[in-house]
Design an enzyme around this catalytic site. Sequence first.
Site, mmCIF file in Angstrom:
data_model
loop_
_atom_site.group_PDB
_atom_site.id
_atom_site.type_symbol
_atom_site.label_atom_id
_atom_site.label_comp_id
_atom_site.label_asym_id
_atom_site.label_seq_id
_atom_site.Cartn_x
_atom_site.Cartn_y
_atom_site.Cartn_z
ATOM 1 C CB SER A 182 -0.984 -0.165 1.143
ATOM 2 O OG SER A 182 -2.095 0.822 1.188
ATOM 3 C CG ASP A 228 -5.205 -4.166 -3.987
ATOM 4 O OD1 ASP A 228 -5.151 -4.107 -2.707
ATOM 5 O OD2 ASP A 228 -3.987 -4.235 -4.731
ATOM 6 C CG HIS A 230 -5.780 -2.119 0.134
ATOM 7 N ND1 HIS A 230 -4.578 -2.279 -0.924
ATOM 8 C CD2 HIS A 230 -5.359 -1.428 1.117
ATOM 9 C CE1 HIS A 230 -3.820 -1.317 -0.506
ATOM 10 N NE2 HIS A 230 -4.236 -0.816 0.545
#
Length: 555
Positions: A211, A336, A455
């Site tokens: 991320s 995601d 995610h």
Amino acid sequence: MWKLGILVAVAAFLETVSATSLGVVYTEGGMVDGENIRLGLFRHMDIFKGVPFADIPGRFEKPKRHPGWDGVMKTKEYRKRCMQVNMLMSDTRGSEDCLYLNIWIPHGRAVSSGLPVMVWIYGGGFLAGGSMGANFMDNYLYNGKEIADRGNVIVVTLGYRVGTLGFLSTGESDLPGNYGLWDQQAAIAWVNRNIRGFGGDPENVTIFGESAGGASVSFQTLTPHNKGLFKRAISQSGVALCPWAVNKNPRRFTEEVAIKVNCPTDQNMAACLKMTDPAVLTLAGSLSLSSSPDHPLVYNLALSPVIDGDFLPDDPSKLFHNAADIDYIAGVNDMDGHLFTGLDVLTINSPLVDTPIEDVKRLLAAYTKDKGKAGADNAYSTYTLNWSSNPSKATIKKTVVEIGTDFIFLVPTQAALYLHAANAKTGRTYSYLFSEPSRMGGIARPYPSWMGADHADDLQYVFGKPFSTPLGYWPRHRDLSGYIIAYWTNFAKTGDPNKGDLSVPTTWPKFTNTGHQFVEIHHNMNRDYVRQKMRTRYVHFWTSILPNLPVLGSE
């Protein structure tokens, strides 16, 4: 039988007497003493927690070298994470004194030396996150033990400033920003200078992150300040080209923070902010979590790196020549974008409530707002090309997630892989798609049954949670975790995820500008999981069709 007992006792005695350990390690700042744990017969591990890699940072200043200490520093406890807002954004946690790292070193019959090193950079939207102990109850997600033990590598996790203290910027020299990136860079440089004493090879360092940590890894490969400090890099669900990774107009948010803390917004703003209480400053940098299809959550991420003319001398897309000799893996999770679009379009997680087609159009209009109606119409026709005349509820909901995944993560990652491969000299390029369905999906769970990998779903497998907390997982999850640790640590050793000490389920081909090959990472992998041209039509739309449409005037 008694002879067997004696043999076992003797073996146990010899094992304790000959426990392999580095003991006290000498670093540039002074001596450190960690802890040694037994992993199995003739396998031990040294763990050092809270080793300082820089001094307590000055407010809105680059980190400086630690002045050092006398005697032996006990490094057996995690330090505090860097100051940040809590989950509810109602208070702060952590400390300004947070530039520390943690090190896991595996040993066999002899004390290790010359091991490859993997340095982890955590995510959290540049706003939160930490690698200093338990994230949730007693569960420490970023524990390096399983990767270090299974892959026979050294794992390092580090702290860096986040939120206002890490990324506030006026866009000028009085408050240039990027302090968190400089912290990461100082930790990488410290590892390069000191890791030999811990049994590591400073010539074989890999940085990896997820991320905002994946984007940070990408920035660290692109800055000219890291030449020769590491050899390889892995970006999971985040690259420097993501729409949230660079703030092109940082002053606007900084002025909002200044007003909240009663500072002027003129030439005295930076000086006033520097004197403001750090907790007050941190809270003032809270981001709004309210969003809608017209104002997607991704646009609220205002505290991010900036093009400062120093760490980032130019737009990231123009800096890939700096990564020409770095081996690079980048990839995304197949859903995601769900974490974001689930807040933008609340109905996608409700099986009983329809998601209006109008919401799909509104989300696309927001993502293509610079191009006005032409952009939104083009986007809508691209994403509905395969719809039937009467698309199912699930089709509409999944399309929303695909749009968010493409825009926020997948397309920028493909663009970064393309630029890396195009600029590469000795650097190799690898692409992946992680598709193991979320463990939150299905019957009586909060997520819909069609849910793929959300995610951050990959993190538990990268850090070997199915092995360290086996009761929470099925055997297939252990297979998957083993595959990822094999690919990642092989890559750290050799620059090729297929070659190293661990066998892999299928050969992962290089990503080239002609083949665009990638592996799909899943518990059931075989050669059928090698694919090419990830979501080509959508990548083509966002990178070629949309940018060539005329920009809206002053509408």
